[in-house]
Structures are given as structure tokens and as C-alpha cells.
Design a protein around this motif. Structure first.
Motif, PDB file in Angstrom:
ATOM      1  N   GLN A 322      32.771  -4.406  44.797  1.00 22.76           N
ATOM      2  CA  GLN A 322      33.065  -3.676  43.567  1.00 22.76           C
ATOM      3  C   GLN A 322      31.824  -2.981  43.009  1.00 22.76           C
ATOM      4  O   GLN A 322      31.755  -2.687  41.826  1.00 22.76           O
ATOM      5  CB  GLN A 322      33.635  -4.624  42.505  1.00 22.76           C
ATOM      6  N   GLY A 323      30.851  -2.766  43.843  1.00 19.15           N
ATOM      7  CA  GLY A 323      29.649  -2.071  43.396  1.00 19.15           C
ATOM      8  C   GLY A 323      28.769  -2.892  42.464  1.00 19.15           C
ATOM      9  O   GLY A 323      28.056  -2.324  41.636  1.00 19.15           O
ATOM     10  N   GLY A 324      28.813  -4.205  42.568  1.00 21.69           N
ATOM     11  CA  GLY A 324      28.010  -5.058  41.694  1.00 21.69           C
ATOM     12  C   GLY A 324      28.614  -5.292  40.325  1.00 21.69           C
ATOM     13  O   GLY A 324      27.941  -5.834  39.429  1.00 21.69           O
ATOM     14  N   LYS A 325      29.874  -4.919  40.148  1.00 20.02           N
ATOM     15  CA  LYS A 325      30.515  -5.064  38.836  1.00 20.02           C
ATOM     16  C   LYS A 325      30.589  -6.527  38.406  1.00 20.02           C
ATOM     17  O   LYS A 325      30.412  -6.847  37.228  1.00 20.02           O
ATOM     18  CB  LYS A 325      31.911  -4.447  38.876  1.00 20.02           C
ATOM     19  N   ARG A 326      30.861  -7.444  39.355  1.00 22.83           N
ATOM     20  CA  ARG A 326      30.994  -8.854  38.988  1.00 22.83           C
ATOM     21  C   ARG A 326      29.687  -9.386  38.413  1.00 22.83           C
ATOM     22  O   ARG A 326      29.683 -10.072  37.377  1.00 22.83           O
ATOM     23  CB  ARG A 326      31.411  -9.665  40.208  1.00 22.83           C
ATOM     24  N   LYS A 327      28.558  -9.090  39.053  1.00 26.12           N
ATOM     25  CA  LYS A 327      27.266  -9.553  38.550  1.00 26.12           C
ATOM     26  C   LYS A 327      26.967  -8.974  37.177  1.00 26.12           C
ATOM     27  O   LYS A 327      26.441  -9.671  36.285  1.00 26.12           O
ATOM     28  CB  LYS A 327      26.165  -9.175  39.537  1.00 26.12           C
ATOM     29  N   ILE A 328      27.307  -7.708  36.998  1.00 29.95           N
ATOM     30  CA  ILE A 328      27.063  -7.071  35.693  1.00 29.95           C
ATOM     31  C   ILE A 328      27.892  -7.741  34.605  1.00 29.95           C
ATOM     32  O   ILE A 328      27.389  -8.045  33.512  1.00 29.95           O
ATOM     33  CB  ILE A 328      27.381  -5.566  35.776  1.00 29.95           C
ATOM     34  N   ASN A 329      29.151  -8.013  34.896  1.00 28.21           N
ATOM     35  CA  ASN A 329      30.024  -8.639  33.902  1.00 28.21           C
ATOM     36  C   ASN A 329      29.583 -10.073  33.589  1.00 28.21           C
ATOM     37  O   ASN A 329      29.645 -10.520  32.442  1.00 28.21           O
ATOM     38  CB  ASN A 329      31.469  -8.638  34.394  1.00 28.21           C
ATOM     39  N   VAL A 330      29.138 -10.806  34.627  1.00 27.60           N
ATOM     40  CA  VAL A 330      28.653 -12.164  34.404  1.00 27.60           C
ATOM     41  C   VAL A 330      27.407 -12.147  33.535  1.00 27.60           C
ATOM     42  O   VAL A 330      27.280 -12.939  32.579  1.00 27.60           O
ATOM     43  CB  VAL A 330      28.366 -12.867  35.745  1.00 27.60           C
ATOM     44  N   ARG A 331      26.490 -11.240  33.824  1.00 25.43           N
ATOM     45  CA  ARG A 331      25.264 -11.149  33.031  1.00 25.43           C
ATOM     46  C   ARG A 331      25.561 -10.754  31.591  1.00 25.43           C
ATOM     47  O   ARG A 331      24.975 -11.287  30.643  1.00 25.43           O
ATOM     48  CB  ARG A 331      24.322 -10.118  33.666  1.00 25.43           C
ATOM     49  N   SER A 332      26.496  -9.832  31.412  1.00 24.66           N
ATOM     50  CA  SER A 332      26.881  -9.406  30.068  1.00 24.66           C
ATOM     51  C   SER A 332      27.492 -10.572  29.289  1.00 24.66           C
ATOM     52  O   SER A 332      27.172 -10.780  28.105  1.00 24.66           O
ATOM     53  CB  SER A 332      27.875  -8.249  30.142  1.00 24.66           C
ATOM     54  N   ALA A 333      28.350 -11.356  29.930  1.00 24.17           N
ATOM     55  CA  ALA A 333      28.969 -12.509  29.266  1.00 24.17           C
ATOM     56  C   ALA A 333      27.915 -13.556  28.914  1.00 24.17           C
ATOM     57  O   ALA A 333      27.970 -14.180  27.848  1.00 24.17           O
ATOM     58  CB  ALA A 333      30.047 -13.122  30.159  1.00 24.17           C
ATOM     59  N   GLN A 334      26.925 -13.763  29.789  1.00 22.47           N
ATOM     60  CA  GLN A 334      25.860 -14.724  29.500  1.00 22.47           C
ATOM     61  C   GLN A 334      24.999 -14.271  28.328  1.00 22.47           C
ATOM     62  O   GLN A 334      24.597 -15.083  27.486  1.00 22.47           O
ATOM     63  CB  GLN A 334      24.994 -14.914  30.745  1.00 22.47           C
ATOM     64  N   LEU A 335      24.713 -12.975  28.254  1.00 25.72           N
ATOM     65  CA  LEU A 335      23.931 -12.461  27.136  1.00 25.72           C
ATOM     66  C   LEU A 335      24.691 -12.608  25.815  1.00 25.72           C
ATOM     67  O   LEU A 335      24.096 -12.916  24.773  1.00 25.72           O
ATOM     68  CB  LEU A 335      23.569 -10.995  27.383  1.00 25.72           C
ATOM     69  N   GLN A 336      26.002 -12.382  25.834  1.00 25.19           N
ATOM     70  CA  GLN A 336      26.804 -12.571  24.631  1.00 25.19           C
ATOM     71  C   GLN A 336      26.769 -14.039  24.188  1.00 25.19           C
ATOM     72  O   GLN A 336      26.706 -14.344  22.991  1.00 25.19           O
ATOM     73  CB  GLN A 336      28.242 -12.123  24.891  1.00 25.19           C
ATOM     74  N   LEU A 337      26.799 -14.956  25.174  1.00 21.59           N
ATOM     75  CA  LEU A 337      26.721 -16.375  24.851  1.00 21.59           C
ATOM     76  C   LEU A 337      25.359 -16.718  24.249  1.00 21.59           C
ATOM     77  O   LEU A 337      25.268 -17.466  23.258  1.00 21.59           O
ATOM     78  CB  LEU A 337      26.971 -17.203  26.115  1.00 21.59           C
ATOM     79  N   THR A 338      24.295 -16.164  24.812  1.00 20.40           N
ATOM     80  CA  THR A 338      22.959 -16.394  24.266  1.00 20.40           C
ATOM     81  C   THR A 338      22.833 -15.836  22.858  1.00 20.40           C
ATOM     82  O   THR A 338      22.214 -16.438  21.973  1.00 20.40           O
ATOM     83  CB  THR A 338      21.901 -15.745  25.174  1.00 20.40           C
ATOM     84  N   ARG A 339      23.416 -14.680  22.652  1.00 21.78           N
ATOM     85  CA  ARG A 339      23.375 -14.072  21.322  1.00 21.78           C
ATOM     86  C   ARG A 339      24.109 -14.940  20.300  1.00 21.78           C
ATOM     87  O   ARG A 339      23.672 -15.081  19.151  1.00 21.78           O
ATOM     88  CB  ARG A 339      23.997 -12.680  21.375  1.00 21.78           C
ATOM     89  N   THR A 340      25.213 -15.543  20.694  1.00 25.20           N
ATOM     90  CA  THR A 340      25.938 -16.438  19.790  1.00 25.20           C
ATOM     91  C   THR A 340      25.113 -17.681  19.478  1.00 25.20           C
ATOM     92  O   THR A 340      25.124 -18.179  18.342  1.00 25.20           O
ATOM     93  CB  THR A 340      27.288 -16.832  20.407  1.00 25.20           C
ATOM     94  N   ASP A 341      24.379 -18.195  20.474  1.00 24.22           N
ATOM     95  CA  ASP A 341      23.486 -19.333  20.212  1.00 24.22           C
ATOM     96  C   ASP A 341      22.444 -18.969  19.164  1.00 24.22           C
ATOM     97  O   ASP A 341      22.115 -19.788  18.288  1.00 24.22           O
ATOM     98  CB  ASP A 341      22.800 -19.757  21.506  1.00 24.22           C
ATOM     99  N   LEU A 342      21.928 -17.747  19.239  1.00 21.60           N
ATOM    100  CA  LEU A 342      20.954 -17.302  18.237  1.00 21.60           C
ATOM    101  C   LEU A 342      21.618 -17.126  16.872  1.00 21.60           C
ATOM    102  O   LEU A 342      20.995 -17.399  15.836  1.00 21.60           O
ATOM    103  CB  LEU A 342      20.308 -15.995  18.691  1.00 21.60           C
ATOM    104  N   ASP A 343      22.880 -16.670  16.868  1.00 18.58           N
ATOM    105  CA  ASP A 343      23.616 -16.576  15.599  1.00 18.58           C
ATOM    106  C   ASP A 343      23.778 -17.953  14.961  1.00 18.58           C
ATOM    107  O   ASP A 343      23.668 -18.096  13.732  1.00 18.58           O
ATOM    108  CB  ASP A 343      24.997 -15.953  15.837  1.00 18.58           C
TER     109      ASP A 343
END
Length: 437
Positions: A322-343
Motif C-alpha cells: 500500500q505504499g507504506g500507508k500502514r506504517k504511516i497510519n500506525v505512526r500517526s495513531a501513536q503520535l495521537q496517543l502520545t499527544r493525549t498523554d501530554l494532555d
């Protein structure tokens, strides 16, 4: 005659029901608890939150419905003006029939689908998130209604104090005028009394105008009918008892609705990370169908013969690249989780700061309230003594005016301090996470 009697009876019943409904939506007397209960029932924001909960529940049920067998049917009818031609061994031959009709009954059953798995695993937290949003709105409404209620009472008390002061000043003005006409004093005494009376009357009129606006604001927060009167009542002793607050309490993050909302959001984002990681898993479904096929060149005999066929099958679709889409989506979801931890971390710091500020304001306002309460008694005593001394000719009228102004200021400061300490208590309870509704 029977129809007329029935119509009159139904009209009376409808009118009585409408009047009863309107009566039920009004408050004959509004205490702070009654105002809060009314707002939690009639405030459009709370009603919208209830609708949002229902919409969320329906959305979850809609997603979970994909687990059930999907059954459907198709039908078609076709007349061929020119049939298709098949060329075989050098010979062109028309194929098919002039009239065709087909019907299909099919079934599709999901066996494995990560979208449906996500909906199933997160349905509890999604519903909880909607309930927490409703709770947050209720807390906002309770805090707003409580403060607005106390503000209305403060203004009403200031008007009542003004009325008492006007009556006292009018009597004082009459006494000063009689003393002037008797030649005991000059005209400056009753002129000063007139100035003070005019100022007090103007203050009362300003408070009366402000009271109307404050009552309308309270009605707006409650969702109360605009054109209906709202009779705000209170118990002064009860209000003074409500001033008490345990200042030794410490904030607990879990009691704050904002913290609970972030915790729920974090669980949903954890599920989203797992969902993105499972993007390589196949979607598997089972299918089955039964087809009815009718072919005939004579339209009248089209449905005389059926040439059916049926099938059952298993379908699996697997993403390969899928052109690396899975890795991009996983990384994006992890960053959102990290951002919530900071919230969450930021919220903890904010809760400590909010409670410290609210507690400091409460203590300062409580000290001001206690001092103002003591000053009212002292100012009343001073005024009474000076008033007697003035009548005895010991004190000047200027001292009477000064003591009266001190009394009026002490009374106004007392009610302002009472409102401020009650409002500060609401803020402290909200910061602590214990604001009841």
C-alpha cells in the motif's frame, strides 16, 4: 348534538392538558436547588447532550449490525431488440433469448473484519464518552446557574437595603428640615440629607435595572420560559450555612470529568493503534446465492421455464503493498496517543493550579465576608448612637451623614461578600471535582 358534545369535551380536555403542561414547566418558588433541577431538565444544552447520547448509541449499533448476515434480493427484466451474435467455426449465430429475466437471493456473512472488530471492542468506551460529555455539560450548567442565582439574590438584597436606607434618609431629611425651619440649624443639614437621598435612590434604580437583566440571564441558563415570571426565594440562614467548605481537601484527578474524558479518549486511541497495526490482516466473508433465470423469445411464456443456478463461496482480501500507508497510519495513531498523554499531564498541572487559585479566592472572600458581617453590626451600633447624640444636640449632622454612609456601605459590602464567597465555593468544588447536581 352528540358530535357537538364530544367536540366540546375533547376541547376542554386538550385545554386542561395544555394548561397542566404549562404549569408543570414553571416554578412557583425558585430555590437554588430547584433552579438547578429545572435547568438539568429543561436546558436545551442538556437535552442536546441526551440526543447526542442516543445518536452515539445508534451509530454503534449501526456498526455492529455488520456482524449479522446481510440478506438481499435483486431482480431484472430485459427485452433484446437485437440479440448478441456468436461467431464460431466461421458461422455467425445469434445467441440468447429475446426476453430475459433474472432474480437473485443472496447472503453475505462477515467472518473477520477489522472495522467491525474495532466497533465491537470500543463500543463501551464510545458510549461512555457520550455520557461523559453530558456530565461535563451538566457541571457547566450547575456552576453557571448557581452563580447567577446568587448574583440575583445579591442584587435583590442591595435593593432591599436601598429601600431601608431611603426610608431612613427620608425621615432624617424631614427632621433636618424641621430643625432648619425652627432655626436650630442652617440649611446645609437638610441639603446634605437631600443629596444622600438622591444618590441612594439613583443606586436603587440602577440595581433594579440590573436585576431584570440578571433574572433574564438566570432564566436563559435554566431554559425557563421567557415570558413567565421567576420568583427567586432564599433562606438567609441557609445561605450562610452554605458558606462552609472543607479547605483541607486535596484534588483527586479521577474526580474531574475532564480527566475521565481524557482517560476514555486514550483507551480509544490505544484501540486505534492496534487497529492500524492489524491493517495487514485479511477481510474474510462467506457468500451464498440462488439465481432464478428465465429465457424465452415469447414474452408471454417468459416465466414458463426457470434455469436456476446457486453457489456458496468464501472471499478473502489481503493487502499486499500500500505504499507504506500502514506504517504511516500506525505512526500517526501513536503520535495521537502520545499527544493525549501530554494532555493528561497538562491537565494534572492545571487541576492543581485551578484548585490552589480557587481555594485562595475562597479563603480571601471568606475573610472578607466575616469582616463585612462584623462591620454591619458595628456600623449599625455607631449610627444608632450618633443619631441619638445628634437629636440631643451633641453631634453635628455631618457625623450623622457619615455614619449613615458607613452603615450603607457595610450592608452592601456584606451582601457582595456573601455572593463572592458562595461563588468562590462553587469554583472550588468544581476544581475539586465534587460539584454535585
Amino acid at each position: 348534538m352528540t358530535r357537538l358534545v364530544s367536540f366540546v369535551f375533547l376541547s376542554l380536555v386538550a385545554s386542561s392538558s395544555q394548561a397542566q403542561s404549562q404549569s408543570d414547566s414553571l416554578l412557583p418558588s425558585a430555590t437554588v436547588d430547584q433552579c438547578i433541577r429545572y435547568a438539568l431538565t429543561h436546558q436545551p444544552i442538556i437535552q442536546q447532550a441526551g440526543i447526542d447520547e442516543q445518536l452515539t448509541d445508534l451509530s454503534v449499533r449501526n456498526r455492529l449490525a455488520d456482524w449479522y448476515p446481510q440478506i438481499g434480493a435483486n431482480y431484472s427484466l430485459q427485452h433484446n431488440f437485437q440479440r448478441q451474435t456468436s461467431f464460431f467455426n466461421g458461422v455467425a449465430t445469434p445467441v440468447g433469448a429475446t426476453n430475459t429475466s433474472a432474480a437473485q437471493l443472496y447472503l453475505n456473512q462477515s467472518i473477520f473484519n477489522r472495522d467491525v472488530l474495532l466497533a465491537r471492542s470500543t463500543q463501551g468506551d464510545v458510549r461512555l464518552q457520550a455520557r461523559q460529555a453530558t456530565e461535563s455539560r451538566k457541571i457547566d450548567v450547575v456552576a453557571g446557574v448557581s452563580k447567577a442565582y446568587y448574583d440575583v439574590l445579591t442584587t435583590r438584597q442591595q435593593i432591599q437595603v436601598a429601600n431601608e436606607n431611603i426610608a431612613r434618609l427620608q425621615k432624617s431629611l424631614n427632621d433636618a428640615y424641621y430643625r432648619y425651619t425652627a432655626g436650630v440649624t442652617d440649611k446645609t443639614d437638610y441639603k446634605r440629607a437631600q443629596i444622600t437621598l438622591n444618590n441612594t435612590t439613583a443606586t436603587k434604580q440602577a440595581n433594579e435595572a440590573a436585576l431584570k437583566a440578571k433574572v433574564e440571564y438566570l432564566k436563559n441558563l435554566m431554559g425557563y420560559p421567557v415570558n413567565e415570571p421567576l420568583n427567586v426565594v432564599y433562606d438567609s440562614l441557609q445561605m450562610e450555612r452554605e458558606v462552609a467548605f472543607d479547605t483541607l481537601q486535596m484534588p483527586e484527578y479521577a474526580r474531574r470529568i475532564e480527566y475521565s474524558q481524557l482517560a476514555t479518549q486514550r483507551r480509544l486511541q490505544e484501540a486505534n493503534v492496534l487497529y492500524q497495526r492489524n491493517a495487514f490482516l485479511p477481510n474474510v466473508s462467506a457468500t451464498a446465492g440462488y439465481n432464478f433465470n428465465f429465457l424465452n423469445n415469447n414474452f408471454g411464456k417468459l416465466y414458463a421455464n426457470n434455469y436456476p443456478n446457486s453457489f456458496v463461496g468464501l472471499t478473502a482480501s489481503v493487502p499486499i503493498f500500500q505504499g507504506g500507508k500502514r506504517k504511516i497510519n500506525v505512526r500517526s495513531a501513536q503520535l495521537q496517543l502520545t499527544r493525549t498523554d501530554l494532555d493528561i499531564l497538562n491537565l494534572k498541572n492545571a487541576i492543581n493550579s485551578q484548585f490552589a487559585t480557587a481555594l485562595g479566592n475562597y479563603k480571601a472572600n471568606l475573610a472578607n465576608y466575616n469582616a463585612s458581617k462584623a462591620n454591619v453590626a458595628l456600623a449599625q451600633e455607631v449610627y444608632d448612637v450618633i443619631q441619638l447624640q445628634y437629636k440631643a444636640g451633641v453631634k453635628t449632622y455631618l457625623e450623622v451623614i457619615t455614619s449613615e454612609a458607613d452603615l450603607r456601605t457595610a450592608q452592601i459590602n456584606y451582601f457582595n461578600a456573601l455572593y463572592q464567597v458562595l461563588a468562590a465555593k462553587v469554583d472550588a468544588e468544581r476544581a475539586l471535582g465534587t460539584l454535585a447536581y
